[in-house]
Design a protein around this motif. Structure first.
Motif, PDB file in Angstrom:
ATOM      1  N   GLY B 409       8.378  -8.657   2.025  1.00  0.00           N
ATOM      2  CA  GLY B 409       7.843  -8.080   0.799  1.00  0.00           C
ATOM      3  C   GLY B 409       6.975  -6.873   1.089  1.00  0.00           C
ATOM      4  O   GLY B 409       6.851  -6.439   2.233  1.00  0.00           O
ATOM      5  N   ALA B 410       6.401  -6.330   0.022  1.00  0.00           N
ATOM      6  CA  ALA B 410       5.564  -5.137   0.184  1.00  0.00           C
ATOM      7  C   ALA B 410       4.292  -5.298  -0.617  1.00  0.00           C
ATOM      8  O   ALA B 410       4.305  -5.829  -1.730  1.00  0.00           O
ATOM      9  CB  ALA B 410       6.325  -3.905  -0.299  1.00  0.00           C
ATOM     10  N   MET B 411       3.197  -4.827  -0.036  1.00  0.00           N
ATOM     11  CA  MET B 411       1.948  -4.797  -0.798  1.00  0.00           C
ATOM     12  C   MET B 411       1.899  -3.498  -1.583  1.00  0.00           C
ATOM     13  O   MET B 411       2.281  -2.446  -1.088  1.00  0.00           O
ATOM     14  CB  MET B 411       0.753  -4.900   0.133  1.00  0.00           C
ATOM     15  CG  MET B 411       0.572  -6.307   0.660  1.00  0.00           C
ATOM     16  SD  MET B 411      -1.102  -6.556   1.268  1.00  0.00           S
ATOM     17  CE  MET B 411      -2.026  -6.592  -0.264  1.00  0.00           C
ATOM     18  N   ILE B 412       1.414  -3.621  -2.800  1.00  0.00           N
ATOM     19  CA  ILE B 412       1.259  -2.438  -3.636  1.00  0.00           C
ATOM     20  C   ILE B 412      -0.229  -2.127  -3.701  1.00  0.00           C
ATOM     21  O   ILE B 412      -0.992  -2.792  -4.398  1.00  0.00           O
ATOM     22  CB  ILE B 412       1.820  -2.687  -5.060  1.00  0.00           C
ATOM     23  CG1 ILE B 412       3.260  -3.151  -5.002  1.00  0.00           C
ATOM     24  CG2 ILE B 412       1.654  -1.438  -5.922  1.00  0.00           C
ATOM     25  CD1 ILE B 412       4.259  -2.114  -4.548  1.00  0.00           C
ATOM     26  N   GLU B 413      -0.648  -1.138  -2.916  1.00  0.00           N
ATOM     27  CA  GLU B 413      -2.062  -0.766  -2.853  1.00  0.00           C
ATOM     28  C   GLU B 413      -2.244   0.723  -3.065  1.00  0.00           C
ATOM     29  O   GLU B 413      -3.364   1.212  -3.143  1.00  0.00           O
ATOM     30  CB  GLU B 413      -2.625  -1.113  -1.470  1.00  0.00           C
ATOM     31  CG  GLU B 413      -2.490  -2.564  -1.098  1.00  0.00           C
ATOM     32  CD  GLU B 413      -2.785  -2.785   0.363  1.00  0.00           C
ATOM     33  OE1 GLU B 413      -3.912  -3.175   0.674  1.00  0.00           O
ATOM     34  OE2 GLU B 413      -1.891  -2.552   1.200  1.00  0.00           O
ATOM     35  N   ILE B 414      -1.119   1.441  -3.079  1.00  0.00           N
ATOM     36  CA  ILE B 414      -1.159   2.896  -3.198  1.00  0.00           C
ATOM     37  C   ILE B 414      -0.562   3.259  -4.555  1.00  0.00           C
ATOM     38  O   ILE B 414       0.496   2.738  -4.919  1.00  0.00           O
ATOM     39  CB  ILE B 414      -0.343   3.531  -2.044  1.00  0.00           C
ATOM     40  CG1 ILE B 414      -0.974   3.134  -0.708  1.00  0.00           C
ATOM     41  CG2 ILE B 414      -0.280   5.050  -2.198  1.00  0.00           C
ATOM     42  CD1 ILE B 414      -0.199   3.615   0.496  1.00  0.00           C
ATOM     43  N   PRO B 415      -1.250   4.095  -5.341  1.00  0.00           N
ATOM     44  CA  PRO B 415      -0.753   4.412  -6.684  1.00  0.00           C
ATOM     45  C   PRO B 415       0.704   4.844  -6.702  1.00  0.00           C
ATOM     46  O   PRO B 415       1.466   4.442  -7.586  1.00  0.00           O
ATOM     47  CB  PRO B 415      -1.696   5.528  -7.138  1.00  0.00           C
ATOM     48  CG  PRO B 415      -2.992   5.218  -6.438  1.00  0.00           C
ATOM     49  CD  PRO B 415      -2.581   4.677  -5.103  1.00  0.00           C
ATOM     50  N   ALA B 416       1.127   5.623  -5.688  1.00  0.00           N
ATOM     51  CA  ALA B 416       2.529   6.073  -5.660  1.00  0.00           C
ATOM     52  C   ALA B 416       3.473   4.875  -5.640  1.00  0.00           C
ATOM     53  O   ALA B 416       4.511   4.872  -6.304  1.00  0.00           O
ATOM     54  CB  ALA B 416       2.776   6.956  -4.434  1.00  0.00           C
ATOM     55  N   ALA B 417       3.100   3.844  -4.888  1.00  0.00           N
ATOM     56  CA  ALA B 417       3.950   2.662  -4.782  1.00  0.00           C
ATOM     57  C   ALA B 417       3.998   1.904  -6.104  1.00  0.00           C
ATOM     58  O   ALA B 417       5.017   1.322  -6.470  1.00  0.00           O
ATOM     59  CB  ALA B 417       3.442   1.756  -3.662  1.00  0.00           C
ATOM     60  N   HIS B 427      13.953  -2.686  -1.771  1.00  0.00           N
ATOM     61  CA  HIS B 427      13.976  -3.090  -0.357  1.00  0.00           C
ATOM     62  C   HIS B 427      13.005  -4.237  -0.078  1.00  0.00           C
ATOM     63  O   HIS B 427      12.680  -4.492   1.068  1.00  0.00           O
ATOM     64  CB  HIS B 427      13.618  -1.902   0.536  1.00  0.00           C
ATOM     65  CG  HIS B 427      14.463  -0.697   0.276  1.00  0.00           C
ATOM     66  ND1 HIS B 427      15.749  -0.587   0.747  1.00  0.00           N
ATOM     67  CD2 HIS B 427      14.232   0.425  -0.435  1.00  0.00           C
ATOM     68  CE1 HIS B 427      16.271   0.560   0.348  1.00  0.00           C
ATOM     69  NE2 HIS B 427      15.367   1.194  -0.379  1.00  0.00           N
ATOM     70  N   ALA B 428      12.503  -4.878  -1.123  1.00  0.00           N
ATOM     71  CA  ALA B 428      11.506  -5.931  -0.916  1.00  0.00           C
ATOM     72  C   ALA B 428      11.864  -7.139  -1.766  1.00  0.00           C
ATOM     73  O   ALA B 428      12.235  -6.992  -2.931  1.00  0.00           O
ATOM     74  CB  ALA B 428      10.110  -5.426  -1.301  1.00  0.00           C
ATOM     75  N   GLY B 429      11.742  -8.334  -1.182  1.00  0.00           N
ATOM     76  CA  GLY B 429      12.039  -9.550  -1.926  1.00  0.00           C
ATOM     77  C   GLY B 429      10.978  -9.874  -2.951  1.00  0.00           C
ATOM     78  O   GLY B 429      11.218 -10.593  -3.919  1.00  0.00           O
ATOM     79  N   PHE B 430       9.763  -9.382  -2.702  1.00  0.00           N
ATOM     80  CA  PHE B 430       8.659  -9.639  -3.631  1.00  0.00           C
ATOM     81  C   PHE B 430       7.611  -8.560  -3.434  1.00  0.00           C
ATOM     82  O   PHE B 430       7.613  -7.852  -2.419  1.00  0.00           O
ATOM     83  CB  PHE B 430       8.044 -11.026  -3.386  1.00  0.00           C
ATOM     84  CG  PHE B 430       7.377 -11.155  -2.044  1.00  0.00           C
ATOM     85  CD1 PHE B 430       5.995 -10.977  -1.916  1.00  0.00           C
ATOM     86  CD2 PHE B 430       8.114 -11.437  -0.901  1.00  0.00           C
ATOM     87  CE1 PHE B 430       5.390 -11.084  -0.672  1.00  0.00           C
ATOM     88  CE2 PHE B 430       7.505 -11.544   0.340  1.00  0.00           C
ATOM     89  CZ  PHE B 430       6.142 -11.367   0.461  1.00  0.00           C
TER      90      PHE B 430
END
Lengths: 85, 555
Positions: B409-417, B427-430
């Motif tokens: 998975g991916a952490m969303i910590e950056i506004p662009a993301a 590209h991420a399961g969660f």
């Protein structure tokens, strides 16, 4: 000078609560009281800091000395506290 | 009745006398002399010691039990005749009372410290007594966090440092009120971890005189000074109702209408597992792995890591455990990772970015995780911190897949993301939103700077907009920042489409109760109302209007 030799029985030695009780009892008496290890220099038994600094452990022998009115009773009381398990 | 208003960051109501936290008492100037009247100086010094002793003894008498014995022993030390003799000698040499007291304690201090063991531990008691007496003689306020109290007090400070509070427990502190700090400040995190109400960014708090009775509402942020008895009684009643409501809320997280929202714990190491289980966490939503890497010269071996991960997986059989890969960088450099001085560490090479050119440490970590996953029932998931683009998410997913880890998975910590979450989700399961860093980057406001705390409120409508954007990809999307620990905001997050919430374990019962009290429909209405607002406090008020059960729960 009247004295008592006692083996300290408390598990924590003459620290924590036994030390506090010992010093409080000594402090109430109007006469001078000293405490020493078997072969050591005597310290003021009314001073908790001095008594703690002696670092008396369980099983060690201490000598309590006092002279003057009521010294026998006081020494008995202090000896009982020091010898209490 | 007077009141101060700050930001409520840890819900609940606390009542007790104000106690200001002050720094350590400075030693008296080394050349301080008395004015020649030794008798008067002696009298002043001994009176200060007696005052400290009487105060300790009085508190001991009221406290009773073990505390009483400890306080009495301290009183005995303050009244020590040998100490008094030393003070007298030093004053006769011309020293000022404060200096004489300071020096007299010094001799005993060294003796006890040298002895170690039980005696060594008394040094702290002795320092406390010394500082109290010296502060009295120098006209300074009494020092330190009071560790024992007859009744729990409200701790007031400019801000709290970990060292100040490491020893505090809820039976000593009724509430925290700080003049500075924000929702992600140390005070807020600590208060939630302890389950103690807290109000931060409360202007005028440090002006409140010691001993003033304070009623602190950690949800609304209102601090009442010397409130009437009926107001206190009413608050106390609500506090009890709240505790009962929290005890009633059990089982997996779900809304009133049965919509499931797994409630997970943020875990910083094996030591946090017990609390996570005790508060009914359904799994781990954020396992910070830095504990394995900090303070060492070389990276931990694959075997060592595997053992650690296995222990944590074993604690939640059947539950999910979401592991965040090593989050290091210029702000927390590690000896075995390449790093260069960077002008803006928070904007530099950190998180996943560290491994682009030197992936060995990450490869080892993923290998260890893949091995730990074998033969355990726990559902292991892995996510990377500081992902900005879909390409980065794809690169990480490739690394995981090569190591034998299917659920990346991916952490969303950056506004662009957050804005282009769909590209990440491809590209991420969660996804897992780290609201603390996301707010920092969204508002260009450093989390460490107290003056910017207002911008970093998790109720900022702009932040909620980004959460909504990240939650709309169709992938499971959790929140693992401090925002999830706020019961009202937790409902709003669910209303925005968040599918799981991860928080510091003691916050779980309140969030569980808040969710159980409201339907998804109410959560959505609260979310829409919050996003329609223009300020954090308006957002909070607007959202709460749609969440009527919160007030009943005292949250």
């Amino acid at each position: 000078m009247p004295e008592r030799k006692v083996i300290v029985k408390s598990e924590v030695g003459l620290h924590a609560r036994p030390a506090a009780t010992f010093v409080q009892t000594a402090a109430k008496a109007p006469i001078e009281v000293t405490l020493a290890k078997a072969d050591g220099e005597p310290v003021n038994a009314k001073s908790i800091l001095s008594v703690l600094a002696l670092d008396v452990r369980q099983g060690e022998v201490i000598v309590i000395r006092a002279e003057g009115e009521g010294s026998d009773q006081l020494l008995d009381d202090l000896a009982a506290i020091a010898a209490a398990p | 009745m007077e009141a101060l208003i700050g930001a409520g960051v840890s819900p609940g109501v606390g009542f007790g006398p104000a106690r200001r936290l002050l720094g350590s008492v400075p030693p008296p100037p080394p050349d301080a002399r008395h004015d020649g009247d030794a008798v008067a100086a002696r009298h002043v010094a001994l009176a200060a010691l007696e005052h400290v002793a009487a105060d300790l003894a009085a508190r001991g008498a009221i406290a009773g039990g073990e505390i009483s014995a400890v306080l009495n022993a301290e009183a005995l030390m303050a009244r020590d005749p040998a100490l008094a003799d030393k003070v007298t000698d030093l004053i006769d040499e011309g020293l000022a009372p404060a200096l004489a007291v300071h020096r007299a304690f010094g001799a005993y201090r060294d003796m006890l410290a040298a002895a170690g063991g039980y005696l060594g531990a008394r040094v702290a008691d002795l320092d406390d007594i010394r500082d109290r007496a010296v502060a009295l003689l120098m006209g300074l306020p009494q020092p330190g966090v009071p560790l024992r109290a007859v009744e729990p007090y409200v701790l007031i400070a400019r801000d709290l440092a970990p060292a100040d509070t490491a020893v505090l427990t809820p039976d000593v502190v009724a509430a925290f009120v700080t003049e500075e700090g924000g929702p992600t400040s140390h005070t807020a995190i600590l208060a939630r971890a302890l389950g103690v109400p807290a109000v931060v960014a409360c202007l005028g708090a440090t002006e409140v005189p010691d001993g003033t009775p304070l009623l602190v509402d950690g949800a609304s942020g209102i601090v009442r000074l010397a409130p009437p008895a009926d107001v206190v009684a009413e608050a106390g009643k609500r506090s009890l109702e709240r505790a009962a409501a929290l005890r009633r809320a059990r089982g997996p997280g779900m809304t009133k209408d049965g919509h499931k929202v797994p409630l997970l714990a943020n875990v910083g190491g094996p030591a946090d597992l017990q609390a996570a289980m005790a508060y009914g966490a359904e799994g781990v939503g954020l396992l910070r792995t830095e504990f394995l890497f900090l303070d060492r010269r070389s990276a931990p071996s694959v075997d060592e890591q595997e053992r650690a991960y296995r222990e944590i997986l074993g604690a939640f059989p059947g539950g999910q455990v979401v592991v965040r890969t090593l989050d290091a960088g210029a702000d927390k450099p590690l000896a075995f990772l390449p790093h260069a001085e960077q002008p803006n560490p928070a904007l530099g090479v950190r998180g996943l970015r560290v491994f682009h050119d030197a992936p060995e440490v990450l490869t080892d970590q993923l290998t260890a995780l893949a091995r730990a996953r074998q033969g355990t029932e726990g559902r292991l998931k892995v996510m990377a911190p500081m992902i900005a683009t879909g390409a980065e998410a794809a690169w990480f997913a490739g690394m995981c897949s090569a190591a034998g880890l299917p659920d990346a998975g991916a952490m969303i910590e950056i506004p662009a993301a957050a804005l282009r979450a769909r590209e990440i989700a491809a590209h991420a399961g969660f996804l897992s939103i780290g609201t603390n860093d996301l707010a920092q980057y969204l508002f260009a406001a450093d989390r460490q700077v107290g003056a910017l705390a207002g911008l970093l409120s998790p109720w900022q409508p702009a932040l909620l907009d980004l959460v909504a954007s990240a939650a709309g990809t169709g992938r499971p999307t959790g929140v693992c920042g401090e925002a999830a620990a706020d019961p009202a905001l937790a409902c709003v997050l669910v209303g925005l489409g968040i599918t799981s919430l991860s928080m510091t374990a003691p916050a779980l019962p309140a969030v569980r109760a808040a969710l159980a009290g409201h339907t998804v429909r109410q959560c959505r209405a609260a979310a829409a109302a919050a996003r329609a607002a223009t300020t954090p406090s308006e957002a909070q008020t607007a959202a709460r209007r749609h969440l009527p059960d919160l007030a009943d729960l005292g949250l």
